[in-house]
Motif scaffolding. Structure first.
Motif, mmCIF file in Angstrom:
data_model
loop_
_atom_site.group_PDB
_atom_site.id
_atom_site.type_symbol
_atom_site.label_atom_id
_atom_site.label_comp_id
_atom_site.label_asym_id
_atom_site.label_seq_id
_atom_site.Cartn_x
_atom_site.Cartn_y
_atom_site.Cartn_z
ATOM 1 N N GLN A 438 50.970 29.198 46.515
ATOM 2 C CA GLN A 438 49.988 30.081 45.914
ATOM 3 C C GLN A 438 49.424 29.446 44.650
ATOM 4 O O GLN A 438 50.097 28.658 43.987
ATOM 5 C CB GLN A 438 50.669 31.416 45.568
ATOM 6 N N CYS A 439 48.167 29.817 44.329
ATOM 7 C CA CYS A 439 47.548 29.300 43.115
ATOM 8 C C CYS A 439 48.205 29.927 41.892
ATOM 9 O O CYS A 439 48.432 31.126 41.863
ATOM 10 C CB CYS A 439 46.050 29.613 43.106
ATOM 11 N N PRO A 440 48.531 29.111 40.866
ATOM 12 C CA PRO A 440 49.125 29.694 39.662
ATOM 13 C C PRO A 440 48.148 30.553 38.861
ATOM 14 O O PRO A 440 48.563 31.393 38.072
ATOM 15 C CB PRO A 440 49.563 28.474 38.856
ATOM 16 N N ASN A 441 46.838 30.385 39.074
ATOM 17 C CA ASN A 441 45.838 31.108 38.273
ATOM 18 C C ASN A 441 45.199 32.282 38.998
ATOM 19 O O ASN A 441 44.466 33.057 38.394
ATOM 20 C CB ASN A 441 44.699 30.177 37.849
ATOM 21 N N CYS A 442 45.400 32.375 40.336
ATOM 22 C CA CYS A 442 44.698 33.388 41.123
ATOM 23 C C CYS A 442 45.633 34.013 42.155
ATOM 24 O O CYS A 442 46.624 33.411 42.548
ATOM 25 C CB CYS A 442 43.528 32.760 41.889
ATOM 26 N N THR A 443 45.248 35.222 42.598
ATOM 27 C CA THR A 443 45.952 35.830 43.709
ATOM 28 C C THR A 443 45.368 35.234 44.989
ATOM 29 O O THR A 443 44.572 35.856 45.672
ATOM 30 C CB THR A 443 45.721 37.352 43.722
ATOM 31 N N ALA A 456 44.393 23.034 47.449
ATOM 32 C CA ALA A 456 43.370 23.439 46.488
ATOM 33 C C ALA A 456 43.137 24.948 46.528
ATOM 34 O O ALA A 456 43.274 25.589 47.561
ATOM 35 C CB ALA A 456 42.060 22.718 46.780
ATOM 36 N N CYS A 457 42.793 25.498 45.349
ATOM 37 C CA CYS A 457 42.400 26.905 45.269
ATOM 38 C C CYS A 457 40.872 26.959 45.308
ATOM 39 O O CYS A 457 40.213 26.295 44.516
ATOM 40 C CB CYS A 457 42.906 27.523 43.972
ATOM 41 N N HIS A 458 40.327 27.736 46.222
ATOM 42 C CA HIS A 458 38.876 27.808 46.354
ATOM 43 C C HIS A 458 38.240 28.766 45.347
ATOM 44 O O HIS A 458 37.031 28.926 45.311
ATOM 45 C CB HIS A 458 38.495 28.206 47.782
ATOM 46 N N HIS A 459 39.070 29.415 44.543
ATOM 47 C CA HIS A 459 38.521 30.337 43.548
ATOM 48 C C HIS A 459 38.373 29.688 42.178
ATOM 49 O O HIS A 459 37.395 29.907 41.495
ATOM 50 C CB HIS A 459 39.399 31.579 43.432
ATOM 51 N N CYS A 460 39.384 28.902 41.776
ATOM 52 C CA CYS A 460 39.344 28.380 40.405
ATOM 53 C C CYS A 460 39.285 26.863 40.358
ATOM 54 O O CYS A 460 39.107 26.285 39.292
ATOM 55 C CB CYS A 460 40.560 28.855 39.621
ATOM 56 N N GLY A 461 39.456 26.191 41.502
ATOM 57 C CA GLY A 461 39.389 24.733 41.494
ATOM 58 C C GLY A 461 40.723 24.057 41.207
ATOM 59 O O GLY A 461 40.811 22.839 41.179
HETATM 60 ZN ZN ZN Z 1 42.975 29.605 41.665
#
Ligand code: ZN
Ligand code: ZN
Length: 721
Positions: A438-443, A456-461
């Motif tokens: 899971q992304c550490p910055n986003c759900t 990669a997280c597609h929300h925060c990069g």
């Molecule tokens: Zn993220």
């Protein structure tokens, strides 16, 4: 004028009054520099009666410093800025800033220095210089832009200038653009197209506000029709604005434009170089940029002689901006045309329900192009029921689709597989303990990108290389990919058609105009057998040899369950289906689904668009959703979870109690953590009769929150996460 009220380009500052020194000539819309304490601020002279502020006695006013040497922002643009700020509950300064585009451009033309490689190839290079040499091949830009592009410091590049590896090039910022010629190439139009084009040309010639909905099936030649309106505006010496939803689409558009008018149009989008930005902005304000093609930000430019606005692919969700000023460029474009008193054409093969309703109500004049150009037929659409026609284990393409792919390859025809999911797999977990990455910055789950070896997280990069071992149970080589992304589908095609030439088309692989051009050329010249792509391939392209489209997962878009899920799915699949059979050979479309009985799938299969729109309209009427009722969202966020929750509770606690306004929430947002900020949402559903914006302002304005809290209002929201 001896005193002036300023709208300053800074939302944190109030409206300010100044004295106009003797001999300084200003008018409404003039861009001026004014003193503020020890600093200077930039502002626009505004009609005081339209901009409430505290009246300061004349004796206390400080004098303006200077007037910028640019034409004043015209009155229709000032009215548009007021309307946008009012409608979207946004600060006027933030809207006005979009009109400025480039503050550097205000200082007048002159020159700027860019740099490029000299071609000198020294025998020995530091690794940094060698990397820069590679990255900057064919580039020319300012030192700062080149440093960004090559991922090295500006110091490294300055050293290279000193060593004679980079040379300065002086760029004239006011050099004119080549002139577009209305009659450069005569188009060949069908009878339907001619009728539509004539209607547009007449509207341009007559002038005045005239909104059109150009509703044409894919491949019907909508662009050629509105090009005739563009030609008429050119003949009249007017400027034209064409809005496109994505930069990725512009390359294709530019080529068609150049073929018709002899030169490319003037581009405006966020990734322009600073010299290009200045040059374009100055040409726009002076009325010299004849046709401006751009993303939504081009909408607020101070055109000197606007004569026509076109919004192409007007149904596209990307016209809705979801941060900063949350406006919908399609709707604002219509308002701009109204203030400017010019025609506006919304073109689409799958218009938004809102646009259809306005056409039905007679607000928009609807122009139909019911048939494909050149006698090409609409593709045959078939449903593949994944419950009965199952792909092999660990595969995603059903036997029937595989068979058709093979047949196309044997006949030397092209196929396109569509899946709107970037990367290799949307979810990665540990085979041993089930740990999910899971992304550490986003759900949000991290998406595996196998080509670039990263999660990669597609929300925060956020991105990280795939770990050797599970961070939870420390088992080595334990990662399992769950579900398919386009990279995985491409792998599957490679396995079933080893000899096929495959192109993977996503924003990860086609991330520059050069790469997009190379792909289009290869596809047009028959160098590609199978295209595997995301929504990037759903529109704009015209490949005559493409005869099969496979939709890998039609149910994907329906999962989110938001208001427009059905409509969006319909639009996306209809658009991608429209890529098939555009030449002489008929096209076939296979749609894989587990819900063949869903209204949207049935409508696609039967080609019965009208009944789909009717059913959608009915459902929205029941839910009091747009365009029958009104929606707005309030999004509260903070890096501190307790602070965000507290602010949401405060807002919820002071909700208005009105008969025609229903407030839902606050609740944690589906994306409850985004880019390190905790998020809460409220949703407001109002009858059309409600003065929604006034209600929201009266509700939120008196409230005060902790410093780290951000409260955003989203009128007519598209995103519900
Ligand atoms: Zn993220
Ligand atoms: Zn594990």
């Amino acid at each position: 004028m001896n005193r002036a009220r300023l709208l300053v380009f800074n939302s944190a500052l109030p409206v300010l009054d100044y004295r106009v020194p003797e001999g300084m000539a200003i008018e409404y819309g003039s861009v001026v520099v004014a003193p503020l304490g020890p600093r200077q601020v930039l502002g626009v002279v505004w009609e005081a009666e339209r901009l409430p502020g505290t009246d300061v006695p004349d004796a206390k006013l400080r004098p303006l410093h200077e007037v910028m040497p640019v034409p004043p922002l015209p009155a229709p643009l000032r009215r548009l800025i007021e309307w946008t700020a009012d409608y979207y509950c946004a600060p006027m300064a933030a809207v006005a800033r979009m009109a400025l585009g480039s503050s550097a451009a205000l200082r007048g033309g002159g020159t700027m220095t860019e740099y490029r490689l000299t071609g000198l190839e020294p025998k020995r290079l530091t690794p940094q210089r060698a990397a820069a040499m590679d990255a900057l091949d064919g580039e020319q830009a300012t030192i700062r832009e080149l440093a960004e592009r090559a991922s090295v410091s500006e110091g490294v590049l300055r050293g290279m200038v000193g060593a004679g590896l980079l040379e300065p090039v002086v760029v004239d910022l006011d050099r004119p653009y080549p002139r577009a010629r209305a009659d450069f190439a005569q188009p060949e139009l069908s009878d339907d197209q001619t009728a539509a084009a004539d209607r547009f040309v007449a509207a341009v010639a007559k002038g005045g506000f005239a909104p059109f909905l150009l509703d044409g099936v894919t491949g019907s030649g909508k662009t050629e029709c509105y090009f005739e309106a563009v030609a008429e505006a050119l003949r009249l010496g007017q400027q034209v604005l064409v809005l496109l939803p994505e930069i990725a689409l512009t390359e294709n558009f530019l080529r068609r434009f150049e073929a018709r008018f002899g030169v490319p149009p003037v581009l405006w989008h966020s990734s322009l170089k600073s010299t290009e930005r200045r040059r374009a902005w100055r040409a726009i304000v002076r009325g010299e940029a004849q046709v401006v093609v751009g993303a939504r930000s081009a909408l607020f430019m101070p055109y000197a002689r606007l004569g026509l606005i076109v919004v192409d692919e007007a149904h596209e969700v990307s016209f809705k901006q979801d941060d900063g000023v949350r406006y919908n460029a399609r709707d604002v474009a219509v308002m701009r045309a109204k203030f400017e008193k010019v025609p506006v054409i919304l073109a689409s093969a799958t218009p938004a329900l809102e646009s259809m309703q306005l056409a039905e109500a007679g607000v928009y004049e609807k122009i139909d192009l019911p048939a494909r150009f050149g006698g090409a037929t609409m593709p045959d659409i078939q449903i593949v029921d994944l419950r009965t026609e199952q792909p092999e284990r660990g595969h995603w393409l059903a036997p029937r689709l595989v068979k058709e792919l093979k047949a196309r390859l044997e006949r030397g025809e092209q196929s396109l597989l569509f899946l709107n999911r970037r990367g290799y797999a949307p979810l990665t977990l540990c085979r041993n303990c089930g740990h999910r990455f899971q992304c550490p910055n986003c759900t949000a789950w991290l998406v595996e990108h196998r080509l670039s070896r990263r999660l990669a997280c597609h929300h925060c990069g956020y991105e990280t290389p795939p770990p050797e071992a599970c961070p939870e149970c420390h088992t080595a080589d334990c990662l399992v990919a769950c579900g398919p992304g386009v990279e995985r589908i491409a792998d599957e095609v490679r396995e079933i058609l080893p000899e096929a030439r495959i192109a993977l088309v996503t924003s990860d692989t086609l991330n520059s105009p050069a790469k997009i051009n190379a792909f289009v050329e290869a596809a047009e010249n028959g160098m590609i057998d199978v295209i595997v792509g995301t929504q990037l391939v759903t529109k704009g392209y015209h490949f005559p040899e493409l005869t099969l489209v496979g939709v890998v997962d039609a149910d994907l878009g329906l999962e989110g369950g938001d208001l427009r899920a059905g409509e969006r799915t319909y639009q996306q699949i209809a658009q991608v289906a429209g890529r098939a059979g555009r030449g002489e050979k008929p096209g076939e479309v296979l749609i894989q689904t587990r819900h063949p009985e869903a209204a949207v799938i049935e409508a696609l299969a039967s080609g019965d668009r009208d009944s789909f729109y009717a059913a959608e309209a009915e459902a929205r009427r029941d839910a009091m959703a747009p365009p029958f009722g009104r929606w707005a969202a309030i999004i509260i966020s903070s890096e501190d979870e307790a602070e965000a929750r507290e602010a949401a509770r405060t807002i919820g606690g002071s909700r208005p109690d009105l008969p025609d306004v229903l407030v839902l929430g606050p609740a944690a947002a589906p994306l409850s953590l985004l880019r390190g900020r905790y998020r809460y949402r409220l949703l407001i559903n109002a009858r059309r009769s409600a003065e929604l914006q006034d209600v929201i302002r009266a509700w939120l304005d008196p409230l005060r929150f902790s410093h780290g809290v951000r409260v955003a209002v989203d009128i007519d929201p598209y995103s519900f996460v």
